[in-house]
Motif scaffolding. Structure first.
Motif, PDB file in Angstrom:
ATOM      1  N   SER A 168      47.115  36.521  35.379  1.00  0.00           N
ATOM      2  CA  SER A 168      48.345  36.526  35.129  1.00  0.00           C
ATOM      3  C   SER A 168      49.084  37.462  36.075  1.00  0.00           C
ATOM      4  CB  SER A 168      48.769  37.124  33.604  1.00  0.00           C
ATOM      5  OG  SER A 168      48.259  36.122  32.765  1.00  0.00           O
ATOM      6  N   ALA A 169      48.384  38.667  36.450  1.00  0.00           N
ATOM      7  CA  ALA A 169      49.192  39.723  37.314  1.00  0.00           C
ATOM      8  C   ALA A 169      49.018  39.482  38.650  1.00  0.00           C
ATOM      9  CB  ALA A 169      48.682  41.150  36.856  1.00  0.00           C
ATOM     10  N   TRP A 273      50.330  45.456  29.873  1.00  0.00           N
ATOM     11  CA  TRP A 273      51.142  44.524  30.752  1.00  0.00           C
ATOM     12  C   TRP A 273      51.926  45.607  32.002  1.00  0.00           C
ATOM     13  CZ3 TRP A 273      50.790  40.199  32.657  1.00  0.00           C
ATOM     14  CH2 TRP A 273      51.928  39.679  33.184  1.00  0.00           C
ATOM     15  N   ARG A 274      52.428  46.675  31.491  1.00  0.00           N
ATOM     16  CA  ARG A 274      52.967  47.774  32.410  1.00  0.00           C
ATOM     17  C   ARG A 274      51.846  48.236  33.578  1.00  0.00           C
ATOM     18  NH1 ARG A 274      54.965  49.975  27.365  1.00  0.00           N
ATOM     19  NH2 ARG A 274      57.019  49.195  26.945  1.00  0.00           N
ATOM     20  N   ASP A 275      50.719  48.159  33.022  1.00  0.00           N
ATOM     21  CA  ASP A 275      49.896  48.634  34.203  1.00  0.00           C
ATOM     22  C   ASP A 275      49.609  47.304  35.044  1.00  0.00           C
ATOM     23  OD1 ASP A 275      49.692  51.118  32.871  1.00  0.00           O
ATOM     24  OD2 ASP A 275      48.039  50.636  31.561  1.00  0.00           O
ATOM     25  N   SER A 277      51.594  45.322  35.953  1.00  0.00           N
ATOM     26  CA  SER A 277      52.745  45.051  36.864  1.00  0.00           C
ATOM     27  C   SER A 277      52.370  46.141  37.868  1.00  0.00           C
ATOM     28  CB  SER A 277      54.000  45.400  35.992  1.00  0.00           C
ATOM     29  OG  SER A 277      54.134  44.860  34.916  1.00  0.00           O
ATOM     30  N   LEU A 278      51.953  47.442  37.710  1.00  0.00           N
ATOM     31  CA  LEU A 278      51.737  48.247  38.781  1.00  0.00           C
ATOM     32  C   LEU A 278      50.487  47.569  39.840  1.00  0.00           C
ATOM     33  CD1 LEU A 278      52.119  50.998  40.031  1.00  0.00           C
ATOM     34  CD2 LEU A 278      50.322  52.040  38.464  1.00  0.00           C
ATOM     35  N   ARG A 280      50.396  44.513  40.288  1.00  0.00           N
ATOM     36  CA  ARG A 280      51.029  43.359  41.270  1.00  0.00           C
ATOM     37  C   ARG A 280      51.888  44.138  42.231  1.00  0.00           C
ATOM     38  NH1 ARG A 280      53.983  41.825  37.346  1.00  0.00           N
ATOM     39  NH2 ARG A 280      53.101  39.977  36.558  1.00  0.00           N
ATOM     40  N   GLN A 281      52.506  45.180  42.175  1.00  0.00           N
ATOM     41  CA  GLN A 281      53.122  46.007  43.147  1.00  0.00           C
ATOM     42  C   GLN A 281      52.240  46.652  43.986  1.00  0.00           C
ATOM     43  OE1 GLN A 281      55.328  48.955  41.491  1.00  0.00           O
ATOM     44  NE2 GLN A 281      56.383  47.943  39.581  1.00  0.00           N
TER      45      GLN A 281
END
Length: 286
Positions: A168-169, A273-275, A277-278, A280-281
């Motif tokens: 997903s990420a 999920w916030r992790d 997102s990191l 993905r960045q």
């Protein structure tokens, strides 16, 4: 004739070949002793050549009969074991820091007995399929029951959840997976400090040989081991840390929950999920 008789009387008389009567045995000696003495001559008595020839002939005859039986039954005598198979192979020298490739490092891990974990393992869980310079190397703390059966890290339900999160990420990222220790602790307990210390050289050698662009530590134990920070997981999350490999190269490090923990505590999935997102960045950066 008188002279002949006198001359013949001086000649030594020939001893009879076999005595007619044997002297009576001394008191306290078995009557069978003379017969046994004649059957088994003492060491200082010369054995007749005829007796030796007869024994050798009997041995050869027995051998010929045994070979004839083998030929008749179709069996063959066992071939001698080659000398090179008898000699044991030399022991593997455990020096992970000097391993030049993953094959030699894996051989050392399979021969390692530096801690007690090797006594309870079914297989060494070394790492996933090798990817040269992957985008991410995922590091957990220890193999689980499914990992121990398949020899693959992050197998079973926890592994499926982790793979779904990564898809997903960072769906297009190349990934290599491994654990801090390569043998499963019985009862799926966390590895002890001495077990982590015994296996740390293998992980450092893996990172040196794989050369990942980034690291993701899942679980508190892996987060502390790679970051070198003895803080709780919530403090280490949400930021980009750093791991310095044995070549002095600084590798970006992100930490998050272990997927097995997320199965037990679904309320942490939002933070996980916030992790991601990191991740993905970082993946988007050149």
């Amino acid at each position: 004739m008188g002279l002949e008789r006198a001359f013949l009387a001086r000649l030594p008389q020939a001893q009879p070949a076999v005595q007619a009567l044997a002297p009576a045995p001394p008191v306290g000696t078995s009557a069978a002793a003379p017969a046994l003495e004649r059957a088994v001559p003492p060491a200082d008595r010369p054995v007749p050549v005829a007796a030796v020839s007869g024994a050798a002939s009997d041995a050869l005859s027995a051998r010929d009969q045994a070979l004839a039986v083998l030929r008749k039954s179709g069996a063959r005598p066992a071939a001698p074991v080659p000398v090179e198979e008898v000699v044991q192979r030399p022991a593997v020298l455990i020096q992970p820091e000097k391993a030049r490739d993953m094959a030699s490092l894996l051989e050392q891990a399979q021969a390692c007995q530096e801690c007690g974990l090797h006594t309870g393992r079914a297989q060494v869980v070394f790492g996933s399929e090798l990817v040269a310079e992957p985008d991410w190397m995922i590091v957990g703390e220890a193999p689980g029951t499914s990992d121990d059966r398949s020899a693959q890290p992050f197998d079973g339900k926890a592994g499926l959840l982790l793979q779904a999160m990564l898809n997903s990420a960072i769906p297009n990222a190349s990934i290599y997976k491994a654990h801090l220790v390569k043998c499963r602790p019985l009862g799926n307990r966390p590895p002890a400090p001495e077990e982590l210390a015994a296996c740390r050289a293998f992980l450092d050698a893996q990172i040196r040989l794989v050369q990942p662009r980034r690291l993701l530590a899942v679980g508190h134990v892996a987060a502390m081991a790679l970051s070198g920070c003895e803080q709780d997981l919530e403090t280490l999350r949400g930021q980009v840390l750093s791991y310095t490999d044995t070549l002095g190269r600084s590798v970006p490090l992100v930490v998050t929950y272990h997927p097995a923990s997320l199965l037990l505590r679904p309320q942490h999935k939002a933070n996980a999920w916030r992790d991601l997102s990191l991740l993905r960045q970082l993946q988007a950066q050149p």
